[in-house]
Design a protein around this motif. Structure first.
Motif, PDB file in Angstrom:
ATOM      1  N   MET A 111      -5.122   8.625  14.085  1.00 11.87           N
ATOM      2  CA  MET A 111      -3.742   9.028  13.864  1.00 11.87           C
ATOM      3  C   MET A 111      -2.897   7.868  13.337  1.00 11.87           C
ATOM      4  O   MET A 111      -1.758   8.066  12.905  1.00 11.87           O
ATOM      5  CB  MET A 111      -3.128   9.566  15.157  1.00 11.87           C
ATOM      6  CG  MET A 111      -3.650  10.925  15.573  1.00 11.87           C
ATOM      7  SD  MET A 111      -3.402  12.183  14.289  1.00 11.87           S
ATOM      8  CE  MET A 111      -1.631  12.133  14.073  1.00 11.87           C
ATOM      9  N   GLU A 112      -3.459   6.650  13.343  1.00  8.18           N
ATOM     10  CA  GLU A 112      -2.686   5.483  12.933  1.00  8.18           C
ATOM     11  C   GLU A 112      -3.320   4.710  11.774  1.00  8.18           C
ATOM     12  O   GLU A 112      -2.611   4.099  10.983  1.00  8.18           O
ATOM     13  CB  GLU A 112      -2.508   4.549  14.126  1.00  8.18           C
ATOM     14  CG  GLU A 112      -1.728   5.175  15.292  1.00  8.18           C
ATOM     15  CD  GLU A 112      -1.609   4.239  16.481  1.00  8.18           C
ATOM     16  OE1 GLU A 112      -2.143   3.110  16.409  1.00  8.18           O
ATOM     17  OE2 GLU A 112      -0.984   4.633  17.481  1.00  8.18           O
ATOM     18  N   ARG A 167      -3.086  15.491   9.348  1.00  6.20           N
ATOM     19  CA  ARG A 167      -3.287  14.144   8.820  1.00  6.20           C
ATOM     20  C   ARG A 167      -4.569  14.081   7.978  1.00  6.20           C
ATOM     21  O   ARG A 167      -4.595  13.434   6.923  1.00  6.20           O
ATOM     22  CB  ARG A 167      -3.361  13.130   9.960  1.00  6.20           C
ATOM     23  CG  ARG A 167      -3.208  11.705   9.487  1.00  6.20           C
ATOM     24  CD  ARG A 167      -2.662  10.796  10.569  1.00  6.20           C
ATOM     25  NE  ARG A 167      -2.121   9.584   9.965  1.00  6.20           N
ATOM     26  CZ  ARG A 167      -2.844   8.525   9.644  1.00  6.20           C
ATOM     27  NH1 ARG A 167      -4.139   8.528   9.871  1.00  6.20           N
ATOM     28  NH2 ARG A 167      -2.279   7.467   9.103  1.00  6.20           N
ATOM     29  N   ASP A 174      -7.389   4.239  16.129  1.00  6.01           N
ATOM     30  CA  ASP A 174      -6.925   5.610  16.313  1.00  6.01           C
ATOM     31  C   ASP A 174      -6.764   6.268  14.946  1.00  6.01           C
ATOM     32  O   ASP A 174      -5.967   5.780  14.112  1.00  6.01           O
ATOM     33  CB  ASP A 174      -5.589   5.588  17.064  1.00  6.01           C
ATOM     34  CG  ASP A 174      -5.100   6.977  17.430  1.00  6.01           C
ATOM     35  OD1 ASP A 174      -5.634   7.962  16.890  1.00  6.01           O
ATOM     36  OD2 ASP A 174      -4.178   7.072  18.264  1.00  6.01           O
TER      37      ASP A 174
END
Length: 446
Positions: A58-59, A84, A56
């Motif tokens: 986002m991670e 991000r 992901d």
């Protein structure tokens, strides 16, 4: 599939694994790139598990990534991936930008890019049809539902270089930074998708970027029949006068089309298709295609599914699937296509779904063409109340009921028109499913 050395040794994250995302993963992997892919759906991730790493964006640590390729459906103004990526210094791009980056490694070719609020798919398919009939190698892709990266690279033939024809939504343009179209097209601009932009001005600016990316000497074909499109023409013209590199401008209008000639083009009836045809003719001429090839192709062109598509005739009544009309501005020209005969309105209009506005103002000039309206879906009751002062209304709620009721009332020479002026997601998966349900209901008529 397009494979390019431009991506060899690079690292990309791919967020969203629908059609364009899957094509993106395949192209990047085949081109020698490292790919980290992600989708919120387990089933989608499983489709690429043997090709790409799963992670992901986002991670994971985005350091060293060359880009994050996102689906056009990701709302950049709301999704946290935007911040991000900015913090990591990684560009957010789409599959159209990857195609643009690959162009230098492809055989000699040209690109036509088509944008606008309404009519993009029909005009894209029409331009592709004309080019194909003229004998040039050509493929179409983009927002029309065909990922351009999954299409075969074009090789020149005796007629000339290949032509890629791209339908481009504003979302796709937002994710594109270096697509220099040989011919860029703007059909029209009316308010739409405003939840993704800082007002209407932001939406207009997104469309205008297609021309900002063009080189001097390339061609801009613009149907400057609304104020926003005309403003873009004026901006390009001012830029050229100021000595800035800008495309050459060709202005067209629906009035350029001879209405007698238009009658010989079965799938291109109505004033909106006059605009589509005028644009397609201008694009074909800009590509060097002769009128001897253009006009026979206009006659042989067949409608796309769900876009003013004639699906059947029962008892002298024509049934037309225009499910792609998801806002009032795109329904308006459909209502204009069948004026009254001997003073008798002929259209039985099926309208409704999830409304994008609380009015049908763009359609109002053609209410006189409607014999009877049948409202459906979430907006059905609201539209029924709105339309009753102007016409007979049946608050049908369900599409199948609307078709049956229209069939009982319509007379020979009438048209039962599904042109909902609304999104479909209250009752259907998408506009295609809604159009298919209409066709099935028509087929079930006795």
């Amino acid at each position: 599939m397009i494979v390019s050395s431009a991506f060899a040794g690079k690292t990309y994250a791919v967020l969203g694994l629908a059609r364009s995302g899957l094509a993106t993963v395949a192209t990047l992997v085949a081109s020698g790139a490292r790919v980290v892919a992600w989708d919120s759906q387990d089933t989608a991730r499983a489709l690429v598990a043997d090709q790409a790493e799963l992670g992901d964006p986002m991670e994971i640590d985005l350091s060293g990534f060359d880009g994050i390729v996102v689906s056009p459906g990701v709302p950049l103004n709301k999704h946290p991936i935007t911040m991000r990526a900015r913090i990591a210094g990684v560009p957010i791009i789409g599959d159209i930008e990857l195609f643009a980056l690959a162009r230098a490694t492809l055989p000699p070719h040209k690109v036509v890019g088509i944008t606008g609020t309404n009519g993009k798919s029909t005009t894209t398919a029409l331009i592709h049809h004309i080019i194909e009939q003229a004998g040039y190698p050509t493929v179409m892709g983009g927002n029309i539902g065909l990922p351009i990266l999954s299409q075969p690279p074009l090789e020149p033939n005796l007629h000339g270089v290949g032509v890629y024809v791209l339908e481009l939504s504003s979302y796709q343009i937002d994710l594109t930074h270096s697509l220099d179209c040989d011919v860029a097209v703007l059909l029209n601009i009316t308010p739409d998708h405003l939840d993704r932009y800082n007002g209407f001005e932001g939406y207009v600016a997104s469309k205008a970027r297609l021309f900002d990316m063009q080189s001097e000497g390339h061609v801009a074909v613009i149907a400057a029949e609304d104020e926003s499109s005309q403003a873009i023409v004026n901006t390009i013209r001012h830029s050229r006068v100021g000595g800035n590199p800008s495309p050459d401008i060709i202005e067209v209008a629906s009035t350029d089309i001879d209405p007698v000639a238009q009658l010989t083009w079965p799938a291109l009836q109505g004033p909106h298709n006059a605009q589509n045809a005028a644009v397609a003719i201008a694009v074909a001429r800009a590509l060097g295609i002769s009128d001897d090839d253009i006009f026979p192709a206009l006659t042989s062109y067949a409608s796309l599914p769900h876009r003013m598509q004639a699906v059947a005739t029962h008892n002298g009544v024509l049934y037309v699937n225009d499910s792609k009309a998801t806002n009032a501005a795109s329904t308006s020209p459909a209502l204009a296509a069948w004026p009254p005969i001997d003073g008798r309105p002929r259209i039985h209009w099926i309208v409704g779904g999830i409304a994008k506005t609380d009015n049908l103002d763009e359609c109002a000039p053609y209410f006189g063409n409607v014999a009877h309206a049948y409202t459906i879906g979430e907006a059905g009751h609201m539209f029924a109340d709105l339309l009753r002062p102007a016409m007979a209304v049946d608050d049908s709620e369900m599409l199948s009921a609307a078709v049956r009721r229209a069939a009982r009332i319509a007379q020979p020479g009438d048209v039962v028109l599904l042109s909902p002026a609304c999104a479909s997601f209250d009752q259907f998966r998408d506009f295609e499913a809604r159009g298919d349900a209409f066709a099935a209901a028509v087929a079930a008529l006795e």
